[in-house]
Design an enzyme around this catalytic site. Sequence first.
Site, mmCIF file in Angstrom:
data_model
loop_
_atom_site.group_PDB
_atom_site.id
_atom_site.type_symbol
_atom_site.label_atom_id
_atom_site.label_comp_id
_atom_site.label_asym_id
_atom_site.label_seq_id
_atom_site.Cartn_x
_atom_site.Cartn_y
_atom_site.Cartn_z
ATOM 1 N N PHE A 152 0.844 -1.197 0.000
ATOM 2 C CA PHE A 152 0.000 0.000 0.000
ATOM 3 C C PHE A 152 0.876 1.242 0.000
ATOM 4 O O PHE A 152 0.815 2.090 0.885
ATOM 5 C CB PHE A 152 -0.927 -0.035 1.222
ATOM 6 C CG PHE A 152 -2.201 0.731 1.060
ATOM 7 C CD1 PHE A 152 -3.065 0.461 0.015
ATOM 8 C CD2 PHE A 152 -2.554 1.709 1.975
ATOM 9 C CE1 PHE A 152 -4.258 1.153 -0.121
ATOM 10 C CE2 PHE A 152 -3.740 2.417 1.847
ATOM 11 C CZ PHE A 152 -4.599 2.140 0.791
ATOM 12 N N GLY A 153 1.735 1.337 -1.008
ATOM 13 C CA GLY A 153 2.590 2.506 -1.166
ATOM 14 C C GLY A 153 1.982 3.450 -2.185
ATOM 15 O O GLY A 153 0.757 3.565 -2.301
ATOM 16 N N ARG A 154 2.845 4.103 -2.952
ATOM 17 C CA ARG A 154 2.361 5.119 -3.897
ATOM 18 C C ARG A 154 1.412 4.505 -4.931
ATOM 19 O O ARG A 154 0.273 4.965 -5.115
ATOM 20 C CB ARG A 154 3.569 5.775 -4.589
ATOM 21 C CG ARG A 154 4.399 6.646 -3.673
ATOM 22 C CD ARG A 154 5.679 7.074 -4.362
ATOM 23 N NE ARG A 154 6.596 5.960 -4.528
ATOM 24 C CZ ARG A 154 7.754 5.818 -3.883
ATOM 25 N NH1 ARG A 154 8.172 6.745 -3.060
ATOM 26 N NH2 ARG A 154 8.526 4.763 -4.079
ATOM 27 N N ILE A 155 1.861 3.466 -5.649
ATOM 28 C CA ILE A 155 1.040 2.908 -6.727
ATOM 29 C C ILE A 155 -0.137 2.127 -6.143
ATOM 30 O O ILE A 155 -1.260 2.191 -6.661
ATOM 31 C CB ILE A 155 1.901 2.043 -7.673
ATOM 32 C CG1 ILE A 155 3.031 2.889 -8.278
ATOM 33 C CG2 ILE A 155 1.039 1.452 -8.788
ATOM 34 C CD1 ILE A 155 4.088 2.090 -9.033
ATOM 35 N N THR A 234 1.494 -5.789 -11.779
ATOM 36 C CA THR A 234 2.299 -4.761 -12.448
ATOM 37 C C THR A 234 3.529 -4.447 -11.597
ATOM 38 O O THR A 234 4.183 -3.433 -11.817
ATOM 39 C CB THR A 234 1.499 -3.451 -12.653
ATOM 40 O OG1 THR A 234 1.060 -2.970 -11.370
ATOM 41 C CG2 THR A 234 0.319 -3.642 -13.577
ATOM 42 N N ARG A 236 6.576 -6.790 -10.126
ATOM 43 C CA ARG A 236 7.706 -7.423 -10.798
ATOM 44 C C ARG A 236 7.356 -8.890 -11.005
ATOM 45 O O ARG A 236 6.703 -9.509 -10.157
ATOM 46 C CB ARG A 236 8.988 -7.328 -9.964
ATOM 47 C CG ARG A 236 9.649 -5.949 -9.962
ATOM 48 C CD ARG A 236 10.319 -5.613 -11.305
ATOM 49 N NE ARG A 236 10.985 -4.317 -11.286
ATOM 50 C CZ ARG A 236 10.464 -3.171 -11.713
ATOM 51 N NH1 ARG A 236 9.233 -3.157 -12.216
ATOM 52 N NH2 ARG A 236 11.156 -2.055 -11.680
ATOM 53 N N GLU A 265 11.806 -11.732 -18.355
ATOM 54 C CA GLU A 265 11.485 -10.884 -19.518
ATOM 55 C C GLU A 265 12.652 -10.844 -20.494
ATOM 56 O O GLU A 265 13.797 -10.794 -20.057
ATOM 57 C CB GLU A 265 11.164 -9.460 -19.033
ATOM 58 C CG GLU A 265 9.924 -9.424 -18.176
ATOM 59 C CD GLU A 265 9.616 -8.046 -17.599
ATOM 60 O OE1 GLU A 265 10.265 -7.064 -18.005
ATOM 61 O OE2 GLU A 265 8.745 -7.959 -16.740
ATOM 62 N N HIS A 283 5.259 -5.095 -20.212
ATOM 63 C CA HIS A 283 5.917 -4.235 -19.218
ATOM 64 C C HIS A 283 5.821 -2.753 -19.629
ATOM 65 O O HIS A 283 6.832 -2.087 -19.870
ATOM 66 C CB HIS A 283 7.387 -4.642 -19.001
ATOM 67 C CG HIS A 283 7.911 -4.172 -17.674
ATOM 68 N ND1 HIS A 283 8.911 -4.829 -16.992
ATOM 69 C CD2 HIS A 283 7.582 -3.102 -16.899
ATOM 70 C CE1 HIS A 283 9.167 -4.184 -15.859
ATOM 71 N NE2 HIS A 283 8.375 -3.131 -15.781
ATOM 72 N N ILE A 284 4.581 -2.259 -19.665
ATOM 73 C CA ILE A 284 4.334 -0.879 -20.103
ATOM 74 C C ILE A 284 3.690 -0.039 -19.003
ATOM 75 O O ILE A 284 3.044 0.976 -19.294
ATOM 76 C CB ILE A 284 3.457 -0.842 -21.379
ATOM 77 C CG1 ILE A 284 2.183 -1.675 -21.201
ATOM 78 C CG2 ILE A 284 4.263 -1.283 -22.596
ATOM 79 C CD1 ILE A 284 1.168 -1.514 -22.338
ATOM 80 N N GLY A 285 3.870 -0.454 -17.744
ATOM 81 C CA GLY A 285 3.218 0.262 -16.640
ATOM 82 C C GLY A 285 3.459 1.763 -16.670
ATOM 83 O O GLY A 285 2.542 2.560 -16.508
#
Length: 327
Positions: A152-155, A234, A236, A265, A283-285
């Site tokens: 539960f951080g920024r993203i 999204t 890793r 990847e 991997h386009i987050g």
Amino acid sequence: MRVVSTSALPIDLAAQVTAAVPGTIVEVPAHGHVGLAGLDLASADALVCLLLDRIDAALLARAPGLRVVANCAVGIDNIDLAAATAAGVCVTNTPDVLTEATAELAFALLIAVARRLGEGERLVRSGAWTGWALDQLIGQGLLGRTLGVVGFGRIGQAMARRGHGFGMRVIYADPVDTGPSSAPAGPAERVSIDELFATADAVSLHCPLTPETRQLVNAERLAQMKPTAILVNTARGGCVDEAALADALVQRKLFGAGLDVYAREPAVDPRLLDAPGVVLAPHIGSATTEARTAMAQLCADAVIAALRGHRPGNLVNNVAPPWIRRS
Ligand code: NAP
């Protein structure tokens, strides 16, 4: 002084650095990512790198004058932080500027899986679509469902805000309790990781890849999930045991999975390519013009600060001042 980038960037790094620190040599590839293998780092003071570049003790030994590594990513699992700190090298990352873009992509994957968008698109493109049918590609709505956010951080909190916008209840698991109702993300209830996997209708991973989170989603965790649940990753690829995920999907023990990241990847486990209910992104987050430009700018700012002997912004390791060249 000399600055080396392993990749072309969406800003003019050379112009910015030479304007700020005249006389600096700046080497940036004209196109794409060249990686570290062929680079002469012997006299490099600063390195701008991507998450594709492994920065470890062997690499640092090739660069004895290095004072800063600016990683053009928020995740720093490609960097041996202890080795960099031991070598007196500042490591910086690019937080915040990619938060909304990555949460958007995570939510896009959630909707795409819930509404079977990948299957639908393939059906239309195949030419086999015979028209509207009452029982065709029946998915799930999100309203009233429970979104479980791991990390539960920024993203993670940006994902929670999107969940609230779609009428979802939000629960989260995080090593640090940010309180029962974290203001920017709206009401969200902290639960144990076991409760999260057992009760969420959608689990979305937003933790960093660390020894603790490697294969966090394994066969046991997948078995805890509802057969109607969706997994979104999204974070890793290493956070998920892909073989176990493929098993769960093939055996219909999960509704589906939306993946942006993979353990090896660009290779993707072939069983995931064929598994039902899977939506795959490459991997386009953070891949928006705004985010990628801002990420590169943070790297330029960090390099310029370090070359001037200042504390670079977004420093993630504990390197003592005055941030000057080691003898
Ligand atoms: P952040 O603000 O540091 O948030 C990560 C959160 O995860 C923190 O609250 C952290 O808690 C928590 N966490 C750490 N270990 C955990 C565990 N074992 N279980 C549950 N939660 C745990 O980082 P962010 O900016 O949101 O970025 C998160 C990750 O997203 C990055 O590390 C990166 O790998 C990934 N990412 C991917 C893309 C993409 O293109 N797909 C783009 C951007 C980021 P503490 O702070 O207490 O450690």
